[in-house]
Design a protein around this motif. Structure first.
Motif, PDB file in Angstrom:
ATOM      1  N   LYS A 175       2.469  -8.760   0.535  1.00 50.07           N
ATOM      2  CA  LYS A 175       3.874  -8.438   0.740  1.00 50.07           C
ATOM      3  C   LYS A 175       4.651  -8.431  -0.576  1.00 50.07           C
ATOM      4  O   LYS A 175       4.703  -9.431  -1.276  1.00 50.07           O
ATOM      5  CB  LYS A 175       4.509  -9.382   1.755  1.00 50.07           C
ATOM      6  CG  LYS A 175       4.380 -10.871   1.392  1.00 50.07           C
ATOM      7  CD  LYS A 175       5.106 -11.744   2.383  1.00 50.07           C
ATOM      8  CE  LYS A 175       5.105 -13.192   1.885  1.00 50.07           C
ATOM      9  NZ  LYS A 175       5.816 -14.088   2.764  1.00 50.07           N
ATOM     10  N   TYR A 176       5.233  -7.321  -0.936  1.00 43.89           N
ATOM     11  CA  TYR A 176       5.188  -6.026  -0.245  1.00 43.89           C
ATOM     12  C   TYR A 176       4.721  -4.974  -1.240  1.00 43.89           C
ATOM     13  O   TYR A 176       5.437  -4.043  -1.558  1.00 43.89           O
ATOM     14  CB  TYR A 176       6.556  -5.696   0.339  1.00 43.89           C
ATOM     15  CG  TYR A 176       6.976  -6.704   1.383  1.00 43.89           C
ATOM     16  CD1 TYR A 176       6.419  -6.643   2.676  1.00 43.89           C
ATOM     17  CD2 TYR A 176       7.853  -7.728   1.089  1.00 43.89           C
ATOM     18  CE1 TYR A 176       6.777  -7.568   3.636  1.00 43.89           C
ATOM     19  CE2 TYR A 176       8.197  -8.658   2.053  1.00 43.89           C
ATOM     20  CZ  TYR A 176       7.647  -8.584   3.312  1.00 43.89           C
ATOM     21  OH  TYR A 176       7.966  -9.511   4.264  1.00 43.89           O
ATOM     22  N   HIS A 181      -1.725  -5.981   7.111  1.00 46.91           N
ATOM     23  CA  HIS A 181      -1.187  -4.743   6.559  1.00 46.91           C
ATOM     24  C   HIS A 181      -2.120  -3.623   7.004  1.00 46.91           C
ATOM     25  O   HIS A 181      -3.158  -3.857   7.620  1.00 46.91           O
ATOM     26  CB  HIS A 181      -1.118  -4.797   5.026  1.00 46.91           C
ATOM     27  CG  HIS A 181      -0.280  -5.915   4.492  1.00 46.91           C
ATOM     28  ND1 HIS A 181       1.094  -5.877   4.475  1.00 46.91           N
ATOM     29  CD2 HIS A 181      -0.636  -7.116   3.948  1.00 46.91           C
ATOM     30  CE1 HIS A 181       1.562  -6.996   3.962  1.00 46.91           C
ATOM     31  NE2 HIS A 181       0.532  -7.766   3.623  1.00 46.91           N
ATOM     32  N   CYS A 235       4.839  -5.669   8.680  1.00 47.72           N
ATOM     33  CA  CYS A 235       4.406  -6.875   7.968  1.00 47.72           C
ATOM     34  C   CYS A 235       5.571  -7.723   7.479  1.00 47.72           C
ATOM     35  O   CYS A 235       5.383  -8.571   6.598  1.00 47.72           O
ATOM     36  CB  CYS A 235       3.510  -6.485   6.793  1.00 47.72           C
ATOM     37  SG  CYS A 235       4.253  -5.307   5.631  1.00 47.72           S
ATOM     38  N   HIS A 292       8.662  -4.398   4.938  1.00 47.64           N
ATOM     39  CA  HIS A 292       7.639  -3.432   5.358  1.00 47.64           C
ATOM     40  C   HIS A 292       7.990  -2.003   4.966  1.00 47.64           C
ATOM     41  O   HIS A 292       7.148  -1.260   4.459  1.00 47.64           O
ATOM     42  CB  HIS A 292       7.442  -3.529   6.874  1.00 47.64           C
ATOM     43  CG  HIS A 292       6.649  -2.403   7.461  1.00 47.64           C
ATOM     44  ND1 HIS A 292       5.293  -2.257   7.255  1.00 47.64           N
ATOM     45  CD2 HIS A 292       7.027  -1.355   8.245  1.00 47.64           C
ATOM     46  CE1 HIS A 292       4.862  -1.177   7.885  1.00 47.64           C
ATOM     47  NE2 HIS A 292       5.894  -0.611   8.490  1.00 47.64           N
TER      48      HIS A 292
END
Length: 334
Positions: free
Chosen positions: A133-134, A263, A302, A306
Motif C-alpha cells: 500500500k499503495y 492486492h 486495498c 486504492h
C-alpha cells in the motif's frame, strides 16, 4: 412461403452486416501481448458463433409472434423428429467447438499459470512484483548486460585502470579514459570510462596536481558524474517502483506477491491479471508484442489509497531495455 424466404434472407443479411462491422474493429484493436491475443482470439471466435445463433433464435421468435400473435386459440405442437435431432446435433457441435476453443486458450502457459505446456525457449526474464500500500515494486535479479552505455554514473568500490588525470578540484580528481570494474552489486566486469571524478578513496588529492596528463590507476575508490561505454554487467540487481519495463518479443515471468494485504496486479491492455497475496507467490507469463506504455491498476480494493495505486508497463525494444537496465543499475550504485 414467400414471407419465410424474405425473413430468412433479412436475417442472413443482418448477420453479414454485423460480422462485417465487427471484423474491422477486431483487426484495428491489435494486441499488446500474446496473452491478450489469445484471450481476444477466443472472444472473437465465440462471438462469431453466438451472433448467427442469436439472430436465428430472435428471427424465429419475431416471426412466430408476427405470424401467430393474433391467433384466437393456441394449437398443440406436433412431434418433429428431424427437427429435434437437428437441434440436438447442432447444439452438441456448438458446445464441442466452444469446449475445444476454450481448452486451447486456457491450456496456454500465457493464459493459465498452472498450464502443463512449456514455453518455447523458456522465460528470458523473471521479474518479482510486490504489492504494498499503495505502490507496486519490481525487482530484476541476475541482470546481465553487455555493450551498455550510461551517463551521470556514481559508483563506490570501483577500480580504474589506465585513466588520465585532467584536473584536481575541491570535489576530487577529474579523470578521463581508462577502464573500470566493480563488484558492489553484481559485477561491473569492465567498462570504458569516458570521464568522471574520483571523489573518495584516492588519498590526498593534492598529490595528483603535478600528474595532470599522466595515466594513473585507482583501487576501491568512489566515482561521480562519470560516463561509461561498452559496459559489461553480470549478476546485477535492478529495482523500480510503479513502472515495470519489459523487452518486446521476449517471454516474461512475473512472480507476484504482497507485503501487507490483498492486492491484484491488472494490466487490461496486455490481458494480465493476478492476485497479490501476502506470503504467497502467484506467477503469470506473457510475451509483449508491441512497444509502448500500458496502464497498471490494483484490481482489489486495498484501503483508502486504492484508487491511487496505479503504475505503468513500458515495453521497449531489446536494445532499449538493456540500456534501461544498465542505467538503472548504475543509478543505484552511488
Amino acid at each position: 412461403m414467400m414471407n419465410r424466404k424474405r425473413a430468412g434472407a433479412m436475417a442472413l443479411f443482418g448477420a453479414a452486416l454485423l460480422l462485417m462491422a465487427v471484423e474491422p474493429a477486431a483487426a484495428q484493436s491489435g494486441s499488446a501481448s500474446t496473452t491478450q491475443e489469445a484471450i481476444s482470439g477466443l472472444n472473437s471466435n465465440l462471438f462469431y458463433v453466438a451472433v448467427p445463433i442469436t439472430i436465428l433464435v430472435e428471427g424465429i421468435l419475431i416471426y412466430t409472434v408476427w405470424k401467430f400473435g393474433k391467433s384466437d386459440e393456441a394449437k398443440p405442437t406436433q412431434e418433429n423428429r428431424r427437427l429435434e435431432i437437428t437441434w440436438t446435433v447442432a447444439t452438441a457441435v456448438i458446445l464441442l467447438f466452444v469446449g475445444v476453443a476454450s481448452y486451447q486458450v486456457l491450456g496456454s502457459p500465457y493464459v493459465s499459470a498452472s498450464s502443463e505446456n512449456t514455453l518455447e525457449g523458456g522465460p528470458t526474464q523473471e521479474i518479482e512484483v510486490y504489492g504494498q500500500k499503495y505502490n507496486w515494486n519490481f525487482v530484476y535479479r541476475n541482470v546481465s548486460v553487455d555493450g551498455a552505455s550510461a551517463t551521470d554514473v556514481s559508483m563506490t568500490n570501483v577500480s580504474i585502470q589506465g585513466t588520465s588525470v585532467k584536473n584536481v578540484t575541491d570535489e576530487g580528481i577529474v579523470i578521463s579514459g581508462g577502464s573500470a570494474s566493480s563488484a558492489t552489486d553484481g559485477a561491473l566486469e569492465s567498462a570504458s570510462l569516458v570521464n568522471g571524478t574520483v571523489t573518495a578513496g584516492a588519498g590526498n588529492a593534492s598529490q595528483y596536481e603535478n600528474r595532470i596528463g599522466e595515466q594513473v590507476s585507482f583501487t576501491d575508490v568512489s566515482v561521480s558524474g562519470a560516463a561509461v561505454e561498452d559496459a559489461s554487467i553480470s549478476d546485477g540487481t535492478v529495482k523500480s517502483t510503479n513502472t515495470v519495463v519489459m523487452p518486446k518479443d521476449e517471454n516474461i515471468r512475473l512472480n507476484i506477491t504482497s507485503r501487507d494485504w490483498l492486492h491484484a496486479f491488472h494490466v487490461p491492455a496486455m490481458g494480465l491479471k493476478q492476485d497479490a497475496l501476502p506470503g504467497e507467490s502467484n506467477s503469470i507469463v506473457t510475451k509483449p508484442t508491441s512497444t509502448g506504455e500500458y496502464q497498471l491498476y490494483c484490481a482489489e480494493y486495498c484501503g483508502v489509497g486504492h484508487s491511487g495505486m496505479l503504475g505503468s508497463v513500458e515495453v521497449k525494444t531489446q536494445s532499449d531495455y538493456n540500456s534501461w537496465l544498465a542505467q538503472s543499475w548504475f543509478s543505484a550504485q552511488g
